[in-house]
Design an enzyme around this catalytic site. Structure first.
Site, PDB file in Angstrom:
ATOM      1  N   LYS A 127      36.599  35.732  84.052  1.00  0.00           N
ATOM      2  CA  LYS A 127      36.697  36.796  83.043  1.00  0.00           C
ATOM      3  C   LYS A 127      36.760  38.168  83.707  1.00  0.00           C
ATOM      4  O   LYS A 127      36.013  38.441  84.650  1.00  0.00           O
ATOM      5  CB  LYS A 127      35.490  36.701  82.114  1.00  0.00           C
ATOM      6  CG  LYS A 127      35.473  37.680  80.954  1.00  0.00           C
ATOM      7  CD  LYS A 127      34.263  37.421  80.073  1.00  0.00           C
ATOM      8  CE  LYS A 127      34.207  38.346  78.876  1.00  0.00           C
ATOM      9  NZ  LYS A 127      33.056  38.040  77.988  1.00  0.00           N
ATOM     10  N   SER A 174      34.085  36.970  73.419  1.00  0.00           N
ATOM     11  CA  SER A 174      35.017  37.841  74.125  1.00  0.00           C
ATOM     12  C   SER A 174      35.615  37.187  75.370  1.00  0.00           C
ATOM     13  O   SER A 174      36.500  37.760  75.995  1.00  0.00           O
ATOM     14  CB  SER A 174      34.302  39.133  74.538  1.00  0.00           C
ATOM     15  OG  SER A 174      33.272  38.856  75.464  1.00  0.00           O
ATOM     16  N   SER A 179      29.907  35.011  73.268  1.00  0.00           N
ATOM     17  CA  SER A 179      31.210  35.200  73.902  1.00  0.00           C
ATOM     18  C   SER A 179      31.650  34.091  74.843  1.00  0.00           C
ATOM     19  O   SER A 179      32.800  34.077  75.271  1.00  0.00           O
ATOM     20  CB  SER A 179      31.242  36.542  74.642  1.00  0.00           C
ATOM     21  OG  SER A 179      31.196  37.606  73.733  1.00  0.00           O
TER      22      SER A 179
END
Length: 469
Positions: A81, A158, A182
């Site tokens: 990420k 996310s 997330s």
């Protein structure tokens, strides 16, 4: 709209690919080339490291040919990420705001260092929501992450690309972060497995913060067994993270016995908190998942999780206050550089007063004690991850970004800090994945993963491909 995505090699899981590499059935170059050749029409990547990934794979193959003993993740393609610092590429947090010098001054974050020492091949930085919060803003120059099962739907946030990338076979595993769900939301929406470890189990050193006391770092992969292998590499304290815990790390893969005899599972269906509705398929799928736990030997009993509304509110209050503290100066100076949804959420933190924050933390400690009390009566708590599948992108409103949490139950667990695993349980009425959460005592990821693995040995939802019921 449902499309077909080419998948790499014939391996669905890290566990299978690693075993095949050690048998000589496949090379690291095969694994990495297959991953890099997989079509990305989902907005998975913000940056790709193709040349470096191929060079690392070739080096692993040379070491294997020389008879070296390989580390546990040798040759496994992994996405990271883009709020985790990595020297190979910029860390943007999918924002125009983050100063590139921030990551340059860090180098590789602790998690990336551990992955690469374990032989993982980082193939690139994956898409996120801006600063790990909110919903997509198509007005900004970043990809809109799409669900791997239906490209007209959201991948979830996310850790968006981390979830859809695993589901599409763009890499075999990924790293996400979790402040209100997330890791678990993209895992749920894309039909893969995601682990939010105990708070402090995996260090946050070199990770862009959102909520200092709520952020967790953890793996996404096809299976609980894969997450166990990844956690065995990621877990443990780091001197640069004051929140990381010096608690012994278990042998997580060894804990996966496939047997839940002697384990008591408390179940709360959370139907009363499904504010956005319940998918017609969800109740039956959740009931069938509980039957699979019983078939593995678990004793299943009803429970009521403590202080659900309070903990969801605490997660939002604490996250807003802590995020506003981090972004206050740049919000003032660079308001329009933030996406619409992001700036609305971050600015909302200004409405949280000092007394609000202190009171939220006081109630949080009470809730943590009540959950600890519940976990003296049961070994695990099982709930739906959410009652609905991935929403259409057209339904997301950047001016109401928290509306994306409708009928999702992930924020409950972040203020508590307990380890929570999201596992797929089947498809919704819209043919998108639904998910179940398994939570346990602090630092007892071994039992949580054991339950997820036992469930997945008796089901195949985690291996399902899109478009197939």
């Amino acid at each position: 709209m449902t499309e077909t995505v080419t998948r790499p090699a014939s391996f669905e899981t890290v566990t299978d690919a690693s075993a095949a590499l050690r048998r000589g059935d496949v090379t690291a170059t095969d694994l990495v080339d297959g991953a890099l050749a997989t079509t990305d029409d989902l907005g998975v990547y913000l940056a790709r490291f193709d040349e470096r990934a191929r060079a690392r794979a070739a080096d692993i193959d040379r070491r294997l040919a020389d008879g070296e003993s390989l580390p546990p993740l040798a040759g496994i393609p992994v996405g990271v990420k883009d709020i985790l610092a990595h020297t190979e590429g910029p860390t943007t947090a999918q924002s125009l705001v983050l100063d590139p010098a921030w990551a340059a001054g860090i180098g590789d974050c602790a998690v990336v260092r551990r992955l690469e020492r374990a032989g993982a091949v980082v193939t690139g930085k994956t898409s996120t929501m801006e600063f790990a919060i909110g919903v997509p803003d198509p007005d900004k120059p970043f990809p809109v992450p799409r669900c791997a099962w239906d490209t007209d739907r959201w991948a979830g946030g996310s850790s968006s690309g981390s979830g859809s990338g695993v589901a599409a076979g763009i890499f075999l595993a990924s790293i996400g972060t979790d402040t209100a769900g997330s890791i678990r939301i993209p895992a749920a929406f894309n039909g893969v497995t995601g682990l939010k470890p105990t708070f402090g189990r995996v260090p946050k050193s070199g990770v862009v913060p959102l909520g200092y006391t709520l952020d967790h770092v953890g793996p996404l992969a096809r299976s609980a067994a894969d997450c166990a292998l990844l956690l065995s590499v990621l877990a443990g304290p780091d001197a640069d993270d004051p929140y990381s815990a010096a608690v012994p790390v278990a042998d997580y893969p060894a804990a996966l016995t496939g047997d839940l005899r002697g384990v008591t599972v408390g179940v709360d269906d959370l139907d009363r908190f499904a504010d956005g509705g319940i998918d017609p398929e969800q109740p039956a799928l959740f009931a069938a998942a509980l039957d699979a736990l019983r078939a593995a030997g678990a004793t299943v009993v009803p429970v009521e999780v403590p202080m659900y509304p309070e903990l969801v509110a605490i997660d939002l209050v604490v996250m807003l206050a802590e995020a506003h503290a981090y972004h206050r100066a740049t919000l003032r100076d660079r308001w329009t550089d933030y996406g619409r949804g992001t700036r609305i959420v971050l600015a909302g933190g200004a409405a949280v007063t000092g007394p609000d924050y202190v009171q939220a933390q006081r109630v949080r400690r009470l809730a943590q004690q009540r959950m600890s009390d519940l976990l003296t009566r049961v070994d695990l708590v099982v709930t739906p991850t959410g009652h609905l599948g991935a929403p259409p992108l057209s339904s997301l409103d950047p001016l109401q970004p928290l509306g994306a949490l409708s009928s999702l139950h992930t924020p409950y667990w972040n203020p508590l800090g307990n380890p929570t695993l999201a596992v797929p349980i089947g498809l919704s009425a819209d043919a998108t994945p639904l998910s179940m959460s398994i939570s346990g005592r602090y630092f007892d990821e071994a039992t949580v993963l054991r339950a997820g693995d036992a469930f997945q040995r008796r089901t195949a939802h985690h291996l399902a491909k899109k478009g197939v019921r």
